[in-house]
Write a protein that holds these residues in place. Structure first.
Motif, PDB file in Angstrom:
ATOM      1  N   GLY A   1       5.304  -0.489  12.070  1.00  0.00           N
ATOM      2  CA  GLY A   1       6.047  -0.353  10.822  1.00  0.00           C
ATOM      3  C   GLY A   1       7.526  -0.163  11.087  1.00  0.00           C
ATOM      4  N   GLY A   2       8.288  -0.124  10.008  1.00  0.00           N
ATOM      5  CA  GLY A   2       9.727   0.035  10.115  1.00  0.00           C
ATOM      6  C   GLY A   2      10.174   1.457   9.859  1.00  0.00           C
ATOM      7  N   VAL A   3      10.390   1.764   8.587  1.00  0.00           N
ATOM      8  CA  VAL A   3      10.834   3.105   8.198  1.00  0.00           C
ATOM      9  C   VAL A   3       9.920   3.624   7.095  1.00  0.00           C
ATOM     10  N   TYR A   4       9.926   4.926   6.896  1.00  0.00           N
ATOM     11  CA  TYR A   4       9.127   5.540   5.842  1.00  0.00           C
ATOM     12  C   TYR A   4       9.901   6.745   5.312  1.00  0.00           C
ATOM     13  N   GLY A   5       9.459   7.238   4.170  1.00  0.00           N
ATOM     14  CA  GLY A   5      10.137   8.398   3.587  1.00  0.00           C
ATOM     15  C   GLY A   5      11.604   8.110   3.320  1.00  0.00           C
ATOM     16  N   ASN A   6      12.449   9.004   3.771  1.00  0.00           N
ATOM     17  CA  ASN A   6      13.895   8.870   3.591  1.00  0.00           C
ATOM     18  C   ASN A   6      14.490   8.086   4.758  1.00  0.00           C
ATOM     19  N   LEU A   7      14.004   6.813   4.898  1.00  0.00           N
ATOM     20  CA  LEU A   7      14.457   5.911   5.967  1.00  0.00           C
ATOM     21  C   LEU A   7      14.283   6.529   7.356  1.00  0.00           C
TER      22      LEU A   7
ATOM     23  N   GLY B   1       2.319   5.155   2.604  1.00  0.00           N
ATOM     24  CA  GLY B   1       1.346   5.830   3.454  1.00  0.00           C
ATOM     25  C   GLY B   1       0.821   4.928   4.555  1.00  0.00           C
ATOM     26  N   TYR B   2      -0.384   5.278   5.021  1.00  0.00           N
ATOM     27  CA  TYR B   2      -1.019   4.523   6.105  1.00  0.00           C
ATOM     28  C   TYR B   2      -1.926   3.431   5.530  1.00  0.00           C
ATOM     29  N   HIS B   3      -1.958   2.320   6.221  1.00  0.00           N
ATOM     30  CA  HIS B   3      -2.821   1.210   5.826  1.00  0.00           C
ATOM     31  C   HIS B   3      -3.412   0.575   7.082  1.00  0.00           C
ATOM     32  N   ILE B   4      -4.567  -0.058   6.910  1.00  0.00           N
ATOM     33  CA  ILE B   4      -5.208  -0.780   7.992  1.00  0.00           C
ATOM     34  C   ILE B   4      -4.982  -2.274   7.793  1.00  0.00           C
ATOM     35  N   MET B   5      -4.472  -2.908   8.817  1.00  0.00           N
ATOM     36  CA  MET B   5      -4.340  -4.360   8.821  1.00  0.00           C
ATOM     37  C   MET B   5      -4.825  -4.870  10.179  1.00  0.00           C
ATOM     38  N   HIS B   6      -4.977  -6.169  10.291  1.00  0.00           N
ATOM     39  CA  HIS B   6      -5.468  -6.755  11.524  1.00  0.00           C
ATOM     40  C   HIS B   6      -4.352  -7.528  12.220  1.00  0.00           C
ATOM     41  N   MET B   7      -4.551  -7.719  13.506  1.00  0.00           N
ATOM     42  CA  MET B   7      -3.511  -8.386  14.294  1.00  0.00           C
ATOM     43  C   MET B   7      -3.215  -9.780  13.752  1.00  0.00           C
ATOM     44  N   ASP B   8      -4.252 -10.521  13.360  1.00  0.00           N
ATOM     45  CA  ASP B   8      -4.007 -11.863  12.845  1.00  0.00           C
ATOM     46  C   ASP B   8      -3.211 -11.837  11.542  1.00  0.00           C
ATOM     47  N   GLU B   9      -3.407 -10.791  10.719  1.00  0.00           N
ATOM     48  CA  GLU B   9      -2.607 -10.653   9.498  1.00  0.00           C
ATOM     49  C   GLU B   9      -1.143 -10.399   9.837  1.00  0.00           C
TER      50      GLU B   9
ATOM     51  N   GLN C   1      -6.083 -15.520  16.578  1.00  0.00           N
ATOM     52  CA  GLN C   1      -7.497 -15.309  16.862  1.00  0.00           C
ATOM     53  C   GLN C   1      -7.783 -13.892  17.356  1.00  0.00           C
ATOM     54  N   ASP C   2      -6.774 -13.029  17.292  1.00  0.00           N
ATOM     55  CA  ASP C   2      -6.946 -11.610  17.641  1.00  0.00           C
ATOM     56  C   ASP C   2      -7.189 -10.850  16.341  1.00  0.00           C
ATOM     57  N   TYR C   3      -8.381 -10.309  16.160  1.00  0.00           N
ATOM     58  CA  TYR C   3      -8.770  -9.690  14.889  1.00  0.00           C
ATOM     59  C   TYR C   3      -8.867  -8.162  14.981  1.00  0.00           C
ATOM     60  N   ARG C   4      -8.232  -7.572  15.949  1.00  0.00           N
ATOM     61  CA  ARG C   4      -8.302  -6.119  16.091  1.00  0.00           C
ATOM     62  C   ARG C   4      -7.494  -5.415  15.002  1.00  0.00           C
ATOM     63  N   LYS C   5      -7.896  -4.197  14.719  1.00  0.00           N
ATOM     64  CA  LYS C   5      -7.253  -3.428  13.656  1.00  0.00           C
ATOM     65  C   LYS C   5      -5.962  -2.780  14.157  1.00  0.00           C
ATOM     66  N   LEU C   6      -4.990  -2.724  13.266  1.00  0.00           N
ATOM     67  CA  LEU C   6      -3.728  -2.032  13.505  1.00  0.00           C
ATOM     68  C   LEU C   6      -3.491  -1.055  12.360  1.00  0.00           C
ATOM     69  N   ARG C   7      -2.837   0.045  12.681  1.00  0.00           N
ATOM     70  CA  ARG C   7      -2.480   1.012  11.643  1.00  0.00           C
ATOM     71  C   ARG C   7      -1.023   0.794  11.257  1.00  0.00           C
ATOM     72  N   LEU C   8      -0.804   0.525   9.997  1.00  0.00           N
ATOM     73  CA  LEU C   8       0.539   0.274   9.461  1.00  0.00           C
ATOM     74  C   LEU C   8       0.970   1.458   8.607  1.00  0.00           C
ATOM     75  N   ARG C   9       2.206   1.880   8.804  1.00  0.00           N
ATOM     76  CA  ARG C   9       2.748   2.965   7.974  1.00  0.00           C
ATOM     77  C   ARG C   9       4.013   2.486   7.268  1.00  0.00           C
ATOM     78  N   ASN C  10       4.075   2.774   5.962  1.00  0.00           N
ATOM     79  CA  ASN C  10       5.259   2.469   5.175  1.00  0.00           C
ATOM     80  C   ASN C  10       5.461   3.581   4.147  1.00  0.00           C
ATOM     81  N   ASN C  11       6.268   3.322   3.149  1.00  0.00           N
ATOM     82  CA  ASN C  11       6.573   4.364   2.160  1.00  0.00           C
ATOM     83  C   ASN C  11       5.362   4.816   1.361  1.00  0.00           C
TER      84      ASN C  11
END
Length: 250
Positions: free
Chosen positions: A58-64, A136-144, A124-134
């Motif tokens: 992710g990039g930034v969260y909260g107050n940048l 909260g936390y989200h689950i996405m996959h490497m291919d996404e 073709q890499d379908y492993r899960k990644l944890r993404l954080r943004n303003n």
């Protein structure tokens, strides 16, 4: 000095590599504790240990507030490691966050032809990644994540450089056409189906054994009335010739 770009670094897309990240976010990174404590004196080799320890992208969260992912990305832009090192990052399958970091760096710094050639296999890499943004936390996959790098204008709060369309690269740069895994699967199914049809056709064709019947019991109907050589009846001793004998005629 800690925030200066490496002296031997070359410009990327006509600008300082660090300037690929907006000034507001860049200044937030310089002021963050992670940058001051963990990113000081990092090299292209030692940065691997920090990337392996990451738990989110992710990039930034909260107050940048910048995430470690953004801090390490800026450090890579500052160091500008050789391409071979980035390729090694991408091939490290066991460290998914290191691969995601290298993919983001390649998208920012490499040419359009190289971006498609390097990143598309990672779809073709379908492993899960944890993404954080303003939000909260989200689950996405490497291919996404890779698909966003190839299609979106902004990823992880960073405006990505313009990417030349793929069809143009195919005509001008000779980029091979992309083959979807679904198309490959359909071709394999068609090939397997044709093999099965061929096997069924072969199995239904008449065999020599079926035409000859029970060869062990076959008795030749030769004009002489005696069985052909090596083809006598099972009860060869009791075989009686049906041809008329001279005795009977007399």
């Amino acid at each position: 000095m800690a925030n200066k770009t490496f002296k031997q670094a070359s410009s990327v897309h006509g600008r300082n590599p660090q300037h690929l990240i907006e000034n507001v976010i860049r200044q937030r990174v310089y002021e963050s504790a992670f940058w001051k404590e963990q990113c000081f004196a990092l090299t292209a080799e030692s940065i691997i240990d920090k990337a392996v320890e990451m738990q989110t992208i992710g990039g930034v969260y909260g107050n940048l507030r910048p995430l470690p992912f953004m801090c390490l990305l800026l450090k890579l832009l500052q160091l500008q490691p050789e391409r071979e090192i980035i390729f090694e990052y991408l091939q490290a399958e066991e460290f998914k966050y290191l691969r995601a970091l290298a993919a983001m760096y390649a998208r920012l710094c490499f040419k359009s032809y190289e971006v498609f050639d390097i990143l598309e296999p990672l779809l073709q890499d379908y492993r899960k990644l944890r993404l954080r943004n303003n939000s909260g936390y989200h689950i996405m996959h490497m291919d996404e994540f890779i698909d966003e790098l190839l299609t979106e204008e902004r990823v992880c709060d960073i405006i990505l450089p313009r990417l030349t369309r793929r069809d143009v690269l195919e005509e001008v740069e000779g980029l091979p056409k992309r083959k979807s895994p679904l198309d490959v699967g359909d071709e394999e199914e068609e090939r397997d189906g044709s093999d099965d049809d061929q096997e069924r056709y072969i199995s239904r064709s008449p065999s020599p054994a079926s035409n000859s019947g029970e060869s062990g019991r076959y008795v030749s109907r030769s004009p002489s009335g005696s069985p052909a050589p090596n083809e006598q009846d099972e009860d060869g001793d009791r075989f009686v010739s049906r041809s008329p004998s001279p005795a009977s005629d007399s």
